[in-house]
Design a protein around this motif. Structure first.
Motif, PDB file in Angstrom:
ATOM      1  N   LEU A 183       0.957  -1.214  -0.017  1.00  0.00           N
ATOM      2  CA  LEU A 183      -0.006   0.115   0.027  1.00  0.00           C
ATOM      3  C   LEU A 183       0.910   1.166  -0.006  1.00  0.00           C
ATOM      4  CD1 LEU A 183      -3.184   0.881   0.411  1.00  0.00           C
ATOM      5  CD2 LEU A 183      -2.376   1.325   2.806  1.00  0.00           C
ATOM      6  N   ARG A 184       1.957   1.236   0.932  1.00  0.00           N
ATOM      7  CA  ARG A 184       2.874   2.450   0.933  1.00  0.00           C
ATOM      8  C   ARG A 184       3.692   2.595  -0.259  1.00  0.00           C
ATOM      9  NH1 ARG A 184       6.476   1.995   5.452  1.00  0.00           N
ATOM     10  NH2 ARG A 184       6.187  -0.426   5.491  1.00  0.00           N
ATOM     11  N   GLU A 185       3.935   1.356  -0.856  1.00  0.00           N
ATOM     12  CA  GLU A 185       4.834   1.582  -2.316  1.00  0.00           C
ATOM     13  C   GLU A 185       3.877   2.318  -3.476  1.00  0.00           C
ATOM     14  OE1 GLU A 185       7.889  -1.834  -3.246  1.00  0.00           O
ATOM     15  OE2 GLU A 185       6.121  -2.584  -3.379  1.00  0.00           O
ATOM     16  N   ALA A 186       2.590   2.225  -3.363  1.00  0.00           N
ATOM     17  CA  ALA A 186       1.558   2.535  -4.251  1.00  0.00           C
ATOM     18  C   ALA A 186       1.468   4.083  -4.077  1.00  0.00           C
ATOM     19  CB  ALA A 186       0.238   2.020  -4.322  1.00  0.00           C
ATOM     20  N   LEU A 187       1.667   4.513  -2.837  1.00  0.00           N
ATOM     21  CA  LEU A 187       1.318   5.824  -2.384  1.00  0.00           C
ATOM     22  C   LEU A 187       2.318   6.850  -2.369  1.00  0.00           C
ATOM     23  CD1 LEU A 187      -1.130   5.385   0.539  1.00  0.00           C
ATOM     24  CD2 LEU A 187      -1.852   6.136  -1.691  1.00  0.00           C
ATOM     25  N   ASP A 189       6.861   7.787  -3.235  1.00  0.00           N
ATOM     26  CA  ASP A 189       7.830   7.549  -4.074  1.00  0.00           C
ATOM     27  C   ASP A 189       8.966   6.911  -3.343  1.00  0.00           C
ATOM     28  OD1 ASP A 189       6.454   9.021  -6.096  1.00  0.00           O
ATOM     29  OD2 ASP A 189       7.517  10.852  -5.466  1.00  0.00           O
ATOM     30  N   GLU A 190       9.093   7.045  -2.125  1.00  0.00           N
ATOM     31  CA  GLU A 190      10.082   6.729  -1.178  1.00  0.00           C
ATOM     32  C   GLU A 190       9.478   6.044   0.043  1.00  0.00           C
ATOM     33  OE1 GLU A 190      14.412   7.320   1.322  1.00  0.00           O
ATOM     34  OE2 GLU A 190      13.238   8.851  -0.079  1.00  0.00           O
ATOM     35  N   VAL A 191       9.729   4.629   0.026  1.00  0.00           N
ATOM     36  CA  VAL A 191       9.093   3.872   1.365  1.00  0.00           C
ATOM     37  C   VAL A 191      10.217   3.587   2.289  1.00  0.00           C
ATOM     38  CG1 VAL A 191       7.488   2.025   1.917  1.00  0.00           C
ATOM     39  CG2 VAL A 191       7.079   3.050  -0.153  1.00  0.00           C
ATOM     40  N   ARG A 192      10.022   4.096   3.602  1.00  0.00           N
ATOM     41  CA  ARG A 192      10.639   3.622   4.776  1.00  0.00           C
ATOM     42  C   ARG A 192      10.164   2.712   5.499  1.00  0.00           C
ATOM     43  NH1 ARG A 192      12.844   9.631   6.954  1.00  0.00           N
ATOM     44  NH2 ARG A 192      13.747  10.274   4.867  1.00  0.00           N
ATOM     45  N   VAL A 193      11.039   1.533   5.813  1.00  0.00           N
ATOM     46  CA  VAL A 193      10.353   0.541   6.878  1.00  0.00           C
ATOM     47  C   VAL A 193      10.095   1.007   8.211  1.00  0.00           C
ATOM     48  CG1 VAL A 193      11.273  -1.126   5.476  1.00  0.00           C
ATOM     49  CG2 VAL A 193      12.819  -0.217   7.344  1.00  0.00           C
ATOM     50  N   ALA A 239       0.183  11.276   1.711  1.00  0.00           N
ATOM     51  CA  ALA A 239       0.427  10.910   0.158  1.00  0.00           C
ATOM     52  C   ALA A 239       0.263  11.774  -1.031  1.00  0.00           C
ATOM     53  CB  ALA A 239      -0.377   9.749  -0.036  1.00  0.00           C
ATOM     54  N   ARG A 240       0.517  12.109  -2.012  1.00  0.00           N
ATOM     55  CA  ARG A 240       0.308  12.923  -2.986  1.00  0.00           C
ATOM     56  C   ARG A 240      -0.729  12.632  -3.764  1.00  0.00           C
ATOM     57  NH1 ARG A 240       5.480  12.143  -6.628  1.00  0.00           N
ATOM     58  NH2 ARG A 240       3.910  12.522  -8.283  1.00  0.00           N
ATOM     59  N   PRO A 241      -1.889  13.583  -3.732  1.00  0.00           N
ATOM     60  CA  PRO A 241      -3.286  13.409  -4.158  1.00  0.00           C
ATOM     61  C   PRO A 241      -3.308  12.275  -5.402  1.00  0.00           C
ATOM     62  CG  PRO A 241      -3.158  15.592  -3.487  1.00  0.00           C
ATOM     63  CD  PRO A 241      -1.614  15.135  -3.480  1.00  0.00           C
ATOM     64  N   GLU A 242      -2.685  12.787  -6.442  1.00  0.00           N
ATOM     65  CA  GLU A 242      -2.597  12.205  -7.591  1.00  0.00           C
ATOM     66  C   GLU A 242      -2.216  10.252  -7.425  1.00  0.00           C
ATOM     67  OE1 GLU A 242       1.397  14.311  -7.952  1.00  0.00           O
ATOM     68  OE2 GLU A 242      -0.793  14.419  -7.236  1.00  0.00           O
ATOM     69  N   LYS A 243      -1.409  10.309  -6.522  1.00  0.00           N
ATOM     70  CA  LYS A 243      -1.135   8.789  -6.236  1.00  0.00           C
ATOM     71  C   LYS A 243      -2.210   8.073  -5.453  1.00  0.00           C
ATOM     72  CE  LYS A 243       3.934   8.283  -6.486  1.00  0.00           C
ATOM     73  NZ  LYS A 243       3.952   7.306  -7.019  1.00  0.00           N
ATOM     74  N   ARG A 244      -2.710   8.885  -4.669  1.00  0.00           N
ATOM     75  CA  ARG A 244      -4.081   8.369  -3.976  1.00  0.00           C
ATOM     76  C   ARG A 244      -4.905   7.910  -4.747  1.00  0.00           C
ATOM     77  NH1 ARG A 244      -7.209  11.078   1.373  1.00  0.00           N
ATOM     78  NH2 ARG A 244      -8.994   9.626   1.468  1.00  0.00           N
ATOM     79  N   GLN A 245      -5.380   8.822  -5.646  1.00  0.00           N
ATOM     80  CA  GLN A 245      -6.447   8.759  -6.534  1.00  0.00           C
ATOM     81  C   GLN A 245      -6.456   7.642  -7.570  1.00  0.00           C
ATOM     82  OE1 GLN A 245      -6.799  12.670  -8.623  1.00  0.00           O
ATOM     83  NE2 GLN A 245      -7.467  13.740  -6.666  1.00  0.00           N
ATOM     84  N   LEU A 246      -5.141   7.335  -7.839  1.00  0.00           N
ATOM     85  CA  LEU A 246      -4.657   6.321  -8.667  1.00  0.00           C
ATOM     86  C   LEU A 246      -5.073   5.010  -8.254  1.00  0.00           C
ATOM     87  CD1 LEU A 246      -3.752   5.469 -11.677  1.00  0.00           C
ATOM     88  CD2 LEU A 246      -1.557   5.577 -10.821  1.00  0.00           C
ATOM     89  N   LEU A 247      -4.561   4.831  -6.665  1.00  0.00           N
ATOM     90  CA  LEU A 247      -4.762   3.777  -6.071  1.00  0.00           C
ATOM     91  C   LEU A 247      -6.199   3.394  -5.606  1.00  0.00           C
ATOM     92  CD1 LEU A 247      -3.254   1.280  -4.344  1.00  0.00           C
ATOM     93  CD2 LEU A 247      -3.074   3.002  -2.551  1.00  0.00           C
ATOM     94  N   GLU A 248      -6.912   4.285  -5.529  1.00  0.00           N
ATOM     95  CA  GLU A 248      -8.252   4.157  -5.083  1.00  0.00           C
ATOM     96  C   GLU A 248      -9.288   3.679  -6.307  1.00  0.00           C
ATOM     97  OE1 GLU A 248      -9.618   7.876  -2.999  1.00  0.00           O
ATOM     98  OE2 GLU A 248      -8.517   7.022  -1.143  1.00  0.00           O
ATOM     99  N   GLN A 249      -8.555   3.790  -7.498  1.00  0.00           N
ATOM    100  CA  GLN A 249      -9.272   3.356  -8.618  1.00  0.00           C
ATOM    101  C   GLN A 249      -9.305   1.691  -8.574  1.00  0.00           C
ATOM    102  OE1 GLN A 249      -7.772   5.073 -12.062  1.00  0.00           O
ATOM    103  NE2 GLN A 249      -8.195   7.120 -11.341  1.00  0.00           N
ATOM    104  N   GLN A 250      -8.247   0.945  -7.855  1.00  0.00           N
ATOM    105  CA  GLN A 250      -8.258  -0.419  -7.865  1.00  0.00           C
ATOM    106  C   GLN A 250      -9.396  -1.042  -7.203  1.00  0.00           C
ATOM    107  OE1 GLN A 250      -4.761  -2.442  -6.952  1.00  0.00           O
ATOM    108  NE2 GLN A 250      -3.176  -0.705  -7.327  1.00  0.00           N
TER     109      GLN A 250
END
Length: 267
Positions: A183-187, A189-193, A239-250
């Motif tokens: 989920l965090r990868e999709a939202l 650019d950089e994901v920290r554990v 999250a960046r709005p455009e990334k959230r919107q893209l993910l929420e289409q799944q």
């Protein structure tokens, strides 16, 4: 035993009818929903602190669907093993975990700074003492609590030390390193554990780590549940709005929930 403390004079509160009162006659009415507000105006830093109404509603819907039931069961099981009389759940939110904790103890106090969350929580289990309050001044008396729990919430260390009995317990639940990684990868650019071990370092002077375990489950999320999961987390605004919107289409997303559970004992 009455556990609650007056936030003004720090004396014990006693329930008389529909109002909690102290010896100095400060009084706090029980709301019709069944909670008491002990977050006094002079302690507030904003008009409506804590989670938003939308976040609380999303969390209520998501948790009611049972996605985090594995964690709830693990928490409740561990509490049962401690054989304690009372507990204070700090940052209880809308009460999903707290209402289940009540079955393991004689007295359970759930406190959260968000009044809208407590209003939802109060409908779940009338046996719990639901309180609007702040971790900066936990609304319970000194050295009266057997277990403090903090699930995904702040850990006000000095206040926890004040309210816990000698050799009493602190349970901390926080995201494990790989929690919701897909989920965090999709939202982002950089994901920290996540770094749950930081809590061990923060608490080691006053608490001994007694037990730790990782609780995991795979989540198969429909579009509705995916949107609720995002909305109930800080990802909703980080999250960046455009990334959230893209993910929420799944329409379907499978992610792994991974939780780190620590049990500490007061030294």
């Amino acid at each position: 035993m009455n556990l609650l403390m007056c936030p003004v004079c720090r004396q014990g509160l006693t329930l008389a009818g529909h109002s909690w009162r102290c010896v100095n006659n400060h009084h706090y009415d029980v709301a019709k929903q069944g909670y008491v507000n002990l977050h006094v105006v002079q302690h507030k830093h904003s008009k409506n602190p804590g989670d938003t109404v939308a976040s609380v509603q999303a969390r209520r819907a998501f948790l009611s669907a049972g996605f985090y039931a594995t964690l709830q069961q693990a928490v409740v099981s561990r509490i049962g093993e401690l054989r304690i009389e009372n507990l204070l759940d700090i940052g209880c939110g809308e009460g999903y975990y707290t209402q289940a904790m009540q079955d393991q103890v004689m007295q359970c106090v759930g406190v959260d700074i968000a009044k809208n969350a407590i209003q939802v929580a109060a409908k779940l289990n009338r046996q719990v003492t639901w309180v609007v309050g702040t971790g900066a001044t936990l609304p319970v008396l000194d050295h009266c609590i057997d277990l403090c729990t903090s699930l995904f919430s702040p850990i006000p260390r000095q206040e926890i030390l004040r309210v816990l009995k000698p050799k009493a317990w602190l349970m901390v639940v926080t995201p494990a390193p790989e929690h919701l990684f897909a989920l965090r990868e999709a939202l982002f650019d950089e994901v920290r554990v996540h770094e749950p071990q930081k809590f061990i370092a923060q608490l080691q002077d006053d608490f001994e780590l007694v037990d730790q375990q990782v609780v995991e489950s795979e989540l198969n999320l429909s579009n509705e549940h995916l949107k609720n999961l995002i909305a109930m987390t800080p990802y909703a605004y980080k999250a960046r709005p455009e990334k959230r919107q893209l993910l929420e289409q799944q329409q379907l997303l499978t992610v792994r929930a991974s939780f780190q559970m620590y049990l500490f004992q007061k030294k």
